[in-house]
Design an enzyme around this catalytic site. Structure first.
Site, PDB file in Angstrom:
ATOM      1  N   ASN A   9      -5.657  -8.854  -9.461  1.00 23.51           N
ATOM      2  CA  ASN A   9      -4.148  -9.258  -8.660  1.00 23.51           C
ATOM      3  C   ASN A   9      -4.211 -10.901  -7.484  1.00 23.51           C
ATOM      4  O   ASN A   9      -4.465  -9.637  -6.287  1.00 23.51           O
ATOM      5  CB  ASN A   9      -2.891  -8.204  -8.948  1.00 23.51           C
ATOM      6  CG  ASN A   9      -1.364  -8.750  -8.414  1.00 23.51           C
ATOM      7  OD1 ASN A   9      -1.476  -9.257  -8.377  1.00 23.51           O
ATOM      8  ND2 ASN A   9      -1.008  -7.829  -7.826  1.00 23.51           N
ATOM      9  N   LYS A  11      -1.602 -12.219  -6.437  1.00 23.58           N
ATOM     10  CA  LYS A  11      -0.343 -12.344  -5.872  1.00 23.58           C
ATOM     11  C   LYS A  11       0.112 -13.304  -5.810  1.00 23.58           C
ATOM     12  O   LYS A  11      -0.302 -14.323  -6.313  1.00 23.58           O
ATOM     13  CB  LYS A  11      -0.271 -10.891  -4.675  1.00 23.58           C
ATOM     14  CG  LYS A  11      -0.759  -9.849  -4.834  1.00 23.58           C
ATOM     15  CD  LYS A  11      -0.616  -8.547  -3.615  1.00 23.58           C
ATOM     16  CE  LYS A  11      -1.338  -7.536  -3.871  1.00 23.58           C
ATOM     17  NZ  LYS A  11      -0.790  -7.008  -3.014  1.00 23.58           N
ATOM     18  N   HIS A  98       4.972  -3.541 -10.763  1.00 29.01           N
ATOM     19  CA  HIS A  98       4.279  -3.214  -9.358  1.00 29.01           C
ATOM     20  C   HIS A  98       5.205  -3.068  -8.294  1.00 29.01           C
ATOM     21  O   HIS A  98       5.910  -3.299  -8.037  1.00 29.01           O
ATOM     22  CB  HIS A  98       3.409  -4.724  -8.931  1.00 29.01           C
ATOM     23  CG  HIS A  98       2.324  -4.657  -7.745  1.00 29.01           C
ATOM     24  ND1 HIS A  98       2.849  -4.770  -6.322  1.00 29.01           N
ATOM     25  CD2 HIS A  98       1.071  -4.563  -7.791  1.00 29.01           C
ATOM     26  CE1 HIS A  98       1.596  -4.554  -6.076  1.00 29.01           C
ATOM     27  NE2 HIS A  98       1.100  -4.227  -6.766  1.00 29.01           N
ATOM     28  N   GLU A 100       5.102  -3.918  -5.431  1.00 27.42           N
ATOM     29  CA  GLU A 100       5.861  -4.973  -4.335  1.00 27.42           C
ATOM     30  C   GLU A 100       7.456  -5.463  -5.789  1.00 27.42           C
ATOM     31  O   GLU A 100       7.847  -5.934  -4.744  1.00 27.42           O
ATOM     32  CB  GLU A 100       5.097  -6.527  -4.441  1.00 27.42           C
ATOM     33  CG  GLU A 100       3.977  -5.393  -2.867  1.00 27.42           C
ATOM     34  CD  GLU A 100       2.963  -6.199  -3.058  1.00 27.42           C
ATOM     35  OE1 GLU A 100       2.579  -7.680  -4.181  1.00 27.42           O
ATOM     36  OE2 GLU A 100       1.564  -5.488  -2.909  1.00 27.42           O
ATOM     37  N   GLU A 170      -1.191   3.484  -8.623  1.00 24.94           N
ATOM     38  CA  GLU A 170      -1.027   2.570  -6.847  1.00 24.94           C
ATOM     39  C   GLU A 170      -0.385   2.991  -5.587  1.00 24.94           C
ATOM     40  O   GLU A 170       0.654   2.978  -5.439  1.00 24.94           O
ATOM     41  CB  GLU A 170      -1.026   0.654  -6.719  1.00 24.94           C
ATOM     42  CG  GLU A 170      -1.634   0.534  -8.633  1.00 24.94           C
ATOM     43  CD  GLU A 170      -1.912  -1.183  -7.611  1.00 24.94           C
ATOM     44  OE1 GLU A 170      -2.264  -1.886  -7.389  1.00 24.94           O
ATOM     45  OE2 GLU A 170      -0.619  -2.242  -7.362  1.00 24.94           O
ATOM     46  N   GLY A 176      -2.947  -2.976  -0.167  1.00 30.40           N
ATOM     47  CA  GLY A 176      -3.138  -4.294   1.266  1.00 30.40           C
ATOM     48  C   GLY A 176      -2.960  -3.124   2.747  1.00 30.40           C
ATOM     49  O   GLY A 176      -2.990  -4.047   3.535  1.00 30.40           O
ATOM     50  N   SER A 216      -6.770  -1.232  -1.682  1.00 28.00           N
ATOM     51  CA  SER A 216      -7.906  -0.931  -0.993  1.00 28.00           C
ATOM     52  C   SER A 216      -8.476  -1.174  -0.603  1.00 28.00           C
ATOM     53  O   SER A 216     -10.195  -0.856  -1.025  1.00 28.00           O
ATOM     54  CB  SER A 216      -7.659  -0.671   0.299  1.00 28.00           C
ATOM     55  OG  SER A 216      -5.986  -0.877   1.021  1.00 28.00           O
TER      56      SER A 216
HETATM   57  C1  PEP Z   1      -2.312  -4.167  -5.348  1.00 24.63           C
HETATM   58  O1  PEP Z   1      -1.745  -4.812  -4.252  1.00 24.63           O
HETATM   59  O2  PEP Z   1      -2.154  -3.986  -6.324  1.00 24.63           O
HETATM   60  C2  PEP Z   1      -3.448  -3.783  -4.652  1.00 24.63           C
HETATM   61  C3  PEP Z   1      -4.178  -3.180  -4.929  1.00 24.63           C
HETATM   62  O3  PEP Z   1      -3.617  -4.350  -3.161  1.00 24.63           O
HETATM   63  P1  PEP Z   1      -4.880  -4.181  -2.668  1.00 24.63           P
HETATM   64  O4  PEP Z   1      -6.128  -4.541  -3.546  1.00 24.63           O
HETATM   65  O5  PEP Z   1      -5.059  -5.344  -1.427  1.00 24.63           O
HETATM   66  O6  PEP Z   1      -4.445  -2.729  -1.382  1.00 24.63           O
END
Ligand code: PEP
Length: 256
Positions: A9, A11, A98, A100, A170, A176, A216
Site C-alpha cells: 500500500n 498510500k 483502511h 486512515e 492491521e 507506520g 510496520s
Molecule cells: C498500512 O498502512 O497498511 C501499513 C501496514 O503501513 P506500515 O507498513 O507503514 O505500518
C-alpha cells in the site's frame, strides 16, 4: 486453494519516476526468481499511477490494486473513482476500510460494506482492513472491536462473496509507528478472525480465507510474522515503496 499474499500500500507517496523505478525493480525480481505458485503479489499505487503499474507489470505475476473506490456506480460524484473504472484499467484488487480512511474520511463499516459490494460486483478482489487502536488493546477489547467491525461489514456479505475477500488485520498502533505486533499477537487475532468467519459462514470457507497482517512489516520481521500458521501474508505500507524492501519481504518470507 488459500493464497499467501504480499500486498503493498503506497498510500499518497511516490512520483512518476520513483513509482516506475519500484515497479521495474519488482518486475525484474519476478523475472529472475521462481515465485511459488500459491504466492500472490499486489501493488496498490495512488490512482494516477495505476495505469503505469498495470503496463509495467503486465508480463509479471504481480497484480495491481487501488487504495479505495466509490460505493456508487457512476454519475455526479466529483472526485470519485468507480470500481468499474478500476476493473476497466486492469486493476484486480482494492483496499477498503483502511484505518486512515476510517479516521480521516470518517468511513463507517456500513460504507465499507457498500464499497465492498460494489467492488465485488465489478469483479475486484477486496482487501478489507480491520484493527483496533492502542487504547482498545490496552483494555483487552481488541477481539470484540474487530468482531464488531466484521459484523457490520464482511459478515453481511453472501458466502459466494468470500472467494473475492481478503482480510487484513492491521492494529492501528502498529501502522507506520515502527511498533509491530508480536507474531503471537498476530496469530491469535488471525485465529480469532478465522473462527468468526467459520461461525458466520462455514469452516471450509474460513479455512480458505487469506488473512494478512499489516503494521510496520519489513524484511527484518516478515519471516517470523508470516511463519505463523494463521498469518497468510502481509499488507505492507512504508516498506512497499522501494523494490528493495518489498522484494526483501517476498524473498525472506517465501523463498522459492
Ligand atoms: C498500512 O498502512 O497498511 C501499513 C501496514 O503501513 P506500515 O507498513 O507503514 O505500518
Amino acid at each position: 486453494m488459500k493464497k499467501r499474499i504480499i500486498a503493498g500500500n503506497w498510500k499518497m507517496n511516490q512520483t512518476k519516476d520513483t513509482a516506475y523505478a519500484m515497479l521495474r525493480g519488482l518486475a525484474d525480481f519476478c523475472a529472475s526468481n521462481d515465485i511459488p505458485s500459491d504466492v500472490e503479489m499486489v501493488v496498490c499505487p495512488p490512482y494516477p499511477y495505476l495505469s503505469l503499474a498495470v503496463d509495467t507489470l503486465k508480463d509479471s505475476p504481480v497484480k495491481v490494486g487501488a487504495q479505495n473506490c466509490s460505493h456508487e456506480s457512476n454519475g455526479a460524484f466529483t472526485g470519485e473513482v468507480s470500481s468499474a473504472m478500476l476493473a476497466d484499467l486492469g486493476v484486480s484488487h482494492v483496499i477498503l476500510g483502511h484505518s486512515e480512511r476510517r479516521k480521516y474520511f470518517k468511513e463507517s463499516d456500513s460504507l465499507v460494506l457498500k464499497k465492498t459490494r460494489k467492488a465485488m460486483s465489478a469483479g475486484l478482489q477486496v482487501i478489507l482492513c480491520v484493527g483496533e487502536e492502542l487504547a482498545v488493546r490496552e483494555d483487552e477489547g481488541q477481539y470484540l472491536f474487530v468482531k464488531n467491525q466484521l459484523k457490520d461489514s464482511a459478515f453481511l456479505l453472501s458466502s459466494a462473496n468470500l472467494k473475492n475477500l481478503i482480510v487484513a488485520y492491521e492494529p492501528i498502533w502498529a501502522i507506520g509507528t515502527g511498533k509491530t505486533a508480536t507474531p503471537e499477537q498476530a496469530n491469535e487475532m488471525h485465529y480469532y478472525i478465522r473462527d468468526q468467519f467459520a461461525e458466520n459462514f462455514d469452516q471450509p470457507s474460513a479455512n480458505e480465507l487469506s488473512i494478512l497482517y499489516g503494521g510496520s512489516c519489513k524484511p527484518a520481521n516478515a519471516a517470523d510474522l508470516f511463519a505463523q500458521v494463521n498469518v497468510d501474508g502481509g499488507l505492507i505500507g512504508g516498506a512497499s515503496l522501494t523494490a528493495e524492501n518489498f522484494t526483501g519481504i517476498i524473498d525472506k518470507t517465501f523463498p522459492a
